[in-house]
Design a protein around this motif. Structure first.
Motif, short mmCIF file in Angstrom:
data_model
loop_
_atom_site.label_atom_id
_atom_site.label_comp_id
_atom_site.label_asym_id
_atom_site.label_seq_id
_atom_site.Cartn_x
_atom_site.Cartn_y
_atom_site.Cartn_z
N ALA A 29 0.12 -8.51 0.60
CA ALA A 29 -0.02 -7.71 -0.62
C ALA A 29 0.73 -8.34 -1.78
N ALA A 30 0.07 -8.43 -2.92
CA ALA A 30 0.71 -8.93 -4.14
C ALA A 30 1.77 -7.93 -4.58
N ARG A 31 2.80 -8.43 -5.27
CA ARG A 31 3.87 -7.55 -5.74
C ARG A 31 3.33 -6.48 -6.68
N VAL A 32 2.50 -6.88 -7.60
CA VAL A 32 1.89 -5.94 -8.53
C VAL A 32 0.46 -5.73 -8.06
N SER A 33 0.27 -4.62 -7.36
CA SER A 33 -1.04 -4.34 -6.79
C SER A 33 -1.25 -2.83 -6.80
N PRO A 34 -2.47 -2.41 -7.11
CA PRO A 34 -2.72 -0.97 -7.05
C PRO A 34 -2.61 -0.48 -5.61
N THR A 35 -2.33 0.79 -5.43
CA THR A 35 -2.27 1.36 -4.09
C THR A 35 -3.68 1.33 -3.52
N ILE A 36 -3.83 0.70 -2.36
CA ILE A 36 -5.15 0.61 -1.74
C ILE A 36 -5.09 1.09 -0.30
N PHE A 37 -6.24 1.41 0.21
CA PHE A 37 -6.42 2.01 1.53
C PHE A 37 -5.95 1.10 2.66
N SER A 38 -6.14 -0.18 2.52
CA SER A 38 -5.97 -1.10 3.64
C SER A 38 -4.55 -1.17 4.18
N ALA A 39 -4.47 -1.31 5.49
CA ALA A 39 -3.22 -1.53 6.20
C ALA A 39 -3.59 -2.13 7.55
N VAL A 40 -2.75 -2.98 8.07
CA VAL A 40 -3.02 -3.62 9.35
C VAL A 40 -3.23 -2.55 10.42
N GLY A 41 -4.32 -2.70 11.16
CA GLY A 41 -4.65 -1.75 12.22
C GLY A 41 -5.50 -0.59 11.75
N ARG A 42 -5.67 -0.43 10.47
CA ARG A 42 -6.45 0.67 9.93
C ARG A 42 -7.94 0.35 10.00
N ILE A 43 -8.74 1.38 10.16
CA ILE A 43 -10.19 1.24 10.20
C ILE A 43 -10.76 2.00 9.01
N GLY A 44 -11.71 1.38 8.33
CA GLY A 44 -12.33 2.03 7.18
C GLY A 44 -13.82 1.79 7.19
N PRO A 45 -14.56 2.64 6.49
CA PRO A 45 -16.01 2.48 6.42
C PRO A 45 -16.37 1.23 5.62
N ALA A 46 -17.28 0.45 6.13
CA ALA A 46 -17.63 -0.82 5.50
C ALA A 46 -18.28 -0.62 4.13
N TYR A 47 -19.04 0.46 3.95
CA TYR A 47 -19.79 0.64 2.72
C TYR A 47 -18.93 0.89 1.50
N CYS A 48 -17.66 1.27 1.68
CA CYS A 48 -16.85 1.59 0.49
C CYS A 48 -15.52 0.84 0.47
N THR A 49 -15.44 -0.27 1.16
CA THR A 49 -14.27 -1.14 1.06
C THR A 49 -14.75 -2.51 0.60
#
Length: 189
Positions: A137-157
């Motif tokens: 993660a960049a130092r200046v980065s918006p808060t985003i959903f992603s995290a190691v081990g997390r699962i998310g829907p492909a259509y909206c990531t």
């Protein structure tokens, strides 16, 4: 309250955990129950799990007690809530340590991050969903959903959309069929 895990199971047309071959097997039911508990934003109560799991009350109670006894779940008697147990953390850590893709990619991610300083993701497509394997993660980065081990829907990531765009037509159709298409933010298309 519907959980992400429950929505995923509904989208696939069953109660089995992703990849489970026999929905009625005890292992598949236990894994599905663990995914249900993990899908809540905060540790759920029995009634919340009951609403999402679709199991008879007596069966659910017995399975929760068995999983608690094995260390896969933890029950907070004061708050009357369930959470994932330490045994799962140990298993996940062991699995993560032996995950060859993340291990092989680590020095390349480090080099890319050192060179460009932008947020990077290593992910794979799993049953039409994104599984995040590593992240810088960049130092200046918006808060985003992603995290190691997390699962998310492909259509909206972002990474999911990129992977879907590269799939052959038949695989893309199968991946799209597994999506639940819920709005996760006001900007979800």
């Amino acid at each position: 309250m519907a959980t992400r895990a429950a929505a995923t199971r509904r989208a696939k047309g069953g109660a089995a955990a992703p990849g489970a071959r026999e929905a009625s097997s005890p292992v598949a039911r236990a894994l599905s129950l663990l995914e249900t508990v993990a899908g809540f934003a905060s540790p759920p109560r029995f009634s919340e799990i009951e609403g999402a799991a679709g199991l008879p009350k007596a069966t659910l109670h017995r399975m929760l007690r068995l999983l608690e006894g094995e260390g896969a779940l933890r029950f907070d008697a004061h708050a009357r809530r369930y959470s994932l147990g330490l045994r799962l953390i140990r298993l996940a850590r062991s699995s993560w340590d032996s995950a060859s893709l993340a291990e092989v990619a680590r020095p390349h991610l480090d080099a890319l991050f050192a060179r460009h300083g932008v947020t990077l993701h290593l992910a794979c497509l799993d049953s039409g969903h994104v599984l995040y394997l590593d992240k810088r993660a960049a130092r200046v980065s918006p808060t985003i959903f992603s995290a190691v081990g997390r699962i998310g829907p492909a259509y909206c990531t972002g990474v999911g959309k990129a992977m879907l765009a590269a799939l052959p037509a038949a695989e893309l159709e199968a991946a799209i069929a597994r999506q639940s298409f819920e709005a996760h933010t006001p900007n979800t298309i």
